[in-house]
Scaffold this motif. Sequence first.
Motif, PDB file in Angstrom:
ATOM      1  N   LEU A   1      -2.726 -15.176  32.537  1.00  8.71           N
ATOM      2  CA  LEU A   1      -1.496 -14.392  32.984  1.00  8.71           C
ATOM      3  C   LEU A   1      -0.587 -14.345  31.920  1.00  8.71           C
ATOM      4  O   LEU A   1       0.131 -13.375  31.724  1.00  8.71           O
ATOM      5  CB  LEU A   1      -1.093 -15.386  34.180  1.00  8.71           C
ATOM      6  N   GLN A   2      -0.771 -15.361  31.046  1.00  7.55           N
ATOM      7  CA  GLN A   2       0.063 -15.232  29.823  1.00  7.55           C
ATOM      8  C   GLN A   2       0.030 -13.740  28.808  1.00  7.55           C
ATOM      9  O   GLN A   2       0.813 -13.385  28.453  1.00  7.55           O
ATOM     10  CB  GLN A   2      -0.162 -16.469  29.067  1.00  7.55           C
TER      11      GLN A   2
ATOM     12  N   ALA B   1      -0.932 -10.891  30.180  1.00  9.57           N
ATOM     13  CA  ALA B   1      -0.603  -9.789  30.770  1.00  9.57           C
ATOM     14  C   ALA B   1       0.801  -9.446  30.899  1.00  9.57           C
ATOM     15  O   ALA B   1       1.641  -9.659  31.466  1.00  9.57           O
ATOM     16  CB  ALA B   1      -1.009  -9.563  32.408  1.00  9.57           C
ATOM     17  N   THR B   2       1.232  -8.776  29.721  1.00 11.90           N
ATOM     18  CA  THR B   2       2.545  -8.835  29.484  1.00 11.90           C
ATOM     19  C   THR B   2       3.234  -7.411  29.021  1.00 11.90           C
ATOM     20  O   THR B   2       4.437  -6.962  28.917  1.00 11.90           O
ATOM     21  CB  THR B   2       3.283  -9.411  28.187  1.00 11.90           C
TER      22      THR B   2
END
Lengths: 676, 505, 103
Positions: free
Chosen positions: C95-96, C98-99
């Motif tokens: 998740l980190q 996917a910015t």
Amino acid sequence: MTLPVQYLWLIPALPLLAAGIGALTPRNGRNLAAGSAILAMAVAFVLSCFALNGALQAPATHAVYNFAWFDLGHDALRLGLLLDPLTAFMCVMVTFVGLLIFIFSLDYMKEDPNYSRFFCFMSLFAAAMLGLLVANSLLLLFICWELVGLASYLLIGFWFHKPSAAAAAKKAFITTRIGDLGLLLGMLWLYDSSGSLLFYDGGHGVLEAANLASLTGQTLSCGLAVSTAIGLLIFCGAAGKSGQFPLHVWLPDAMEGPTPVSALIHAATMVAAGVFLVARAYPLMSADTLIATAPVHALTVVAFIGALTALLGALIACGQTDIKRVLAFSTVSQLGYMMLALGVGSWTAAIFHLLTHAFFKALLFLGAGSVIHAAHHEQDIRSLGGLRPRMKITFATFAIGMMALSGVPFLFSGFWSKEAILHAAHEWNVSPLPLYAGLTAVVLTAFYMTRLVAETFFGQARSPAAEHAHENHAVMTGPLVLLAVGAVLLGFLGTPACPWLQARLSGTELHSSMSQLFASGGLLLLSIGLVGAGLVTGWWLYGRKLRQTAEHRDPLAVASPAVMAALASRLGFDELYAATVGRLNSLTAALANGLDRWVIGGLVNFLGQFGVFSGTLSRETAESTLNHGFDQVSASIRGSGQRYSRAQTGEAHGYLRVIAMAFIVLVLLLVLGGSR
Amino acid sequence: MNSFPLLTLIIFIPWLGALLLAQMSRAHPKIIRGLALLFSLSTLALGLVAWANFTPAAAGYQFVEQHRWISFLNVSYHFGLDGMSLLLVLLTGLVAPAALLASWKIERDTRLFSLLLLFLQGSALGVFLALDFFPWFIFWELSLVPAFFLIKLWGGPGASRAAYQFVIYTIGGSVFMLLAFAAIFAAVGTFDFVELAVLAQNGGLATKMSGPALTAIFLGVLLGLAVKVPLFPFHTWLPSAYAEAPTGASMFLTGIMSKMGVYGFFRILWPLFPAQLHAAAPVLIGLALGGVVLGAFAAMAQTDLKRMVAYSSINHVSYCLLALFAVSSCGSEPARDSVVPALSGALLQMFNHGLSASALFFGIGVLEVRSGGKRGLNDFGGVRTAAPVFAGLCGLAMFSSLGLPGLNGFVGEFLVFRGVFGLAPWAAAIGCLGLFATAWFLLTFWQRVFHGPVGPGVAGFKDLSGLEIATLAPGIALMFVLGVWPQLLVGLFNPLVTAWSGHLP
Amino acid sequence: MTPLHLCLLISTGLFCIGLAGALARSNTILVLLGIELMLNAANLNFIAFWRFGPPSPPANGMIFVLFSIAVAAAEAAVGLALIIAVYRHQNNIRLQDATRLKG
């Protein structure tokens, strides 16, 4: 047997049906198309005879059958059928001559790929022509009038791949259309001022006393009675259709069509429709003759135009070298005679001449067709010659036609009908000029017909085509013989001794006595002398020393080259019209187009440009003054937006954390500060 | 009153069809075309239903549907049908499917093309049936949208410019009309044509507004309608728009769209502003004559066949207006005998022109397809030799257009001239020039294209296919029927016209 | 301890576990699981308050829950689809990383 007036529609309906059959049969259905056309025509002929029989039993009455065409306000627009001797005689003539010409065409057209189309158009023509004859309404007559024009257009342009034929067809349609517009206006005027277009309608028709009295009672500011003006406008239409000066130019060009077409339409029937129209509307045309103060009577104009046309046509015919054009100009001239007769007040003489002319002119055209067919479409009389021994029947019948047309005394019909016209012109008390013109034309007619026969049939064959010519099949010569019989016998229906035809037409008592024959002996002798003079001059110039080669100069051209050249170029009418009407037309068209494109279009474009310009102007002002302040406000909004957007990192865990923190804070607030 | 919403169905079924087509992105073009044709034909079918249930003797509106729509503007959903509307609905039912059939061979984005045509059809029908200015104006303006895209996307080389010119010009006119009706609403408080006509008749409109204001409003409405018809000299958008549009769109534009303007004249301008129209009639007669005569002569000067027929359209539509203006010019002392023929003639002429002009445009379209885009007067020759059936049908359309008796065109023109002659004889006499010029240029067209020796490129001409015959044949058959038996249509509107002539101020 | 209290305690536990999972894990699917746990905690509360709370119209809480479950199912479907899309882009589902969706 008689045919009641309410069944009169059968006469035009039969050929119309045949035309429909002809239009729908494929190209290889030749026999069906031709057979139905001839059968329809034959039945129509029989019916016409029945109709004539009925009409002759009560010649002074007009049997009518009127019916509503469509509703118009509280009223209806009505059309009708009319049966009187005029209609009946014309129907018999048209169907009989038409039938013979159809039969003649069987052989004449047999090599044409559009054979069935030909019979379709011919039947269409016959239907329209017969409809024109039985109409009891100027409107119905006009409808059929235009349809015969259409059929004529289609048939002149039958060989449409020839540019000259296509151009001639257009010229015929346009020229007659000019006259038709006059007729249309006359019809509108008549309709407007009398509220009806029916000829006879139990006292309310336009040709009946009550209406005529009201029409002659009104006068225009120029002093003309309304009836005169309407009469003249109607005559415009008649002049266009009947090739009267100055609208005669289309008729000679119409010879581009197949020869049977020329015989039927441009000699015997359609071109006579103008004469028929004036005769039909005769009560209206002549209504103003009772007004002594009128500046001009409609019939006077008719008489002078007719006389002029008779003379001009005969003159120009002397200078033509195409066998069909000679006959065409002769038709113009003879139609002039008929108009002359109408103008000087004897419509019965005009119809008498119309009937006899139909026979001998159809005969001459079919004779010419026979020659052309035999000589493989060679139409120039200078290249023909020597056909007399090769085509005996054609020659004999052609000679009968020629003598009838020239007015050779006593035995031939043309003599009697022409005599009736000259007699009427003699008795006309307005002006002697038409009589003089008529008498001059008599000489010229005899002259050019002698020339035509001498050049075509005598001497030696001057081209291979003429050498190899031989007599045609009986299908073609049969009609010639029948027409020749008619061209001789028909004259005896209306001799001065026993003017049966005239009496029946006008519905008056028949007075027959041999003494009438020589009542105007001087005139009779004079015209016989003039015919003789024409024949002798013609023989002197052309028959005495026969032409040897096709290039040999015409004796008339030798005598006076300028006159011959002018006659050969038809006195320059075509050039004159091309230079005036034609050019005016293109000029108007160019003007209208220019006006449209440059003036109005330019104006619109200018408005458009103006709109664009003012738009630019307003944009500039708006941007430099108003928008400046607005820009600053939006810049500050953008700046703060950028600042806040830094909080948006795109890391989901970051957001989740914030949410969780906020949740915890909220829970703590609830728990700790719980007021309840 | 009939509770079955017939008129709503007539208007919205084509739109429904358009909506359906919009959903079918994957469907085969054949299915698309078939569906579009089916929806398009619904107008004809429902029009015939309306005809069967129509009572001609009742001169008022029939099948009326009226529901409140926007209360505070006093707008209602008000539709109704009288003889004139029915005539035009039937015409739309005939021309629109023919236009679709004429576009059968369009390969590029068939779906969008059919969709736009259906949309156009529904809008035109709405114009012919609406009895309230608000919905009427919506339909009026909505019809521009599909027309614009039809011209611009499928048109010829100059199509973009022509389409913009067409739309801007027409909207420019409409703006004045919208303002005029806003002013009327402010004064009277209703948009309903029927109520407004009653107000105009009993003088209510004149008491609510000052004379100059009313005149200004009249001019605004006149301008909006005159551009659409078009009335000379507001016609300059027409030749290029008609000439550049694809065949099917040309057929629809000339057959139906030009009738929308004429319809507006009869439905709105004449009943609402009789006095102003009467005052302006001499000038307007002059303008209509300008259209009649200059239109015909300008057509003579064209070398592009489509432009030629476009100009002849101006000429033909001007006859309708000439009749109306002549009628309104006679004012308080109407010559009843002439009024009825003039109005009947104008209505017939609308129908007849729709038939003949669209058939002519189709004929030129066929020439264009066969020759690979050529449509010059001198590009052909001898087509009749190569394609006799085509030449025959095209010739019939041409003769119908030039008013040959026995075909439909004559009856209308005769009645118009009959009426105009009784009301303004000189106008009729001058108008005859238009008849003459029409015959001249149409015969020139016929002679150059169809007659003469077979021209280069014409030799391989194929005659009409079954599909093309199916497109033309109904119209041609009707030309015959109406030429011989005009009662078929006259019977529909004769009581209406009689009532109009009785209500003349 | 009333049954209501018991239920609330269980649901609080569930919620905390879910929240911790959602905040702590870097595997996106596990984050999604955490969120579902929190949702279920809320569902449990609905049922509990309906069953043991003051009298209320029949089937009231049940309907809330049914809707909530339906929403959760839809959310899971969309979420999984998104995860697959993310995986295609960067070959993992951290998740980190996917910015890229930030504005």
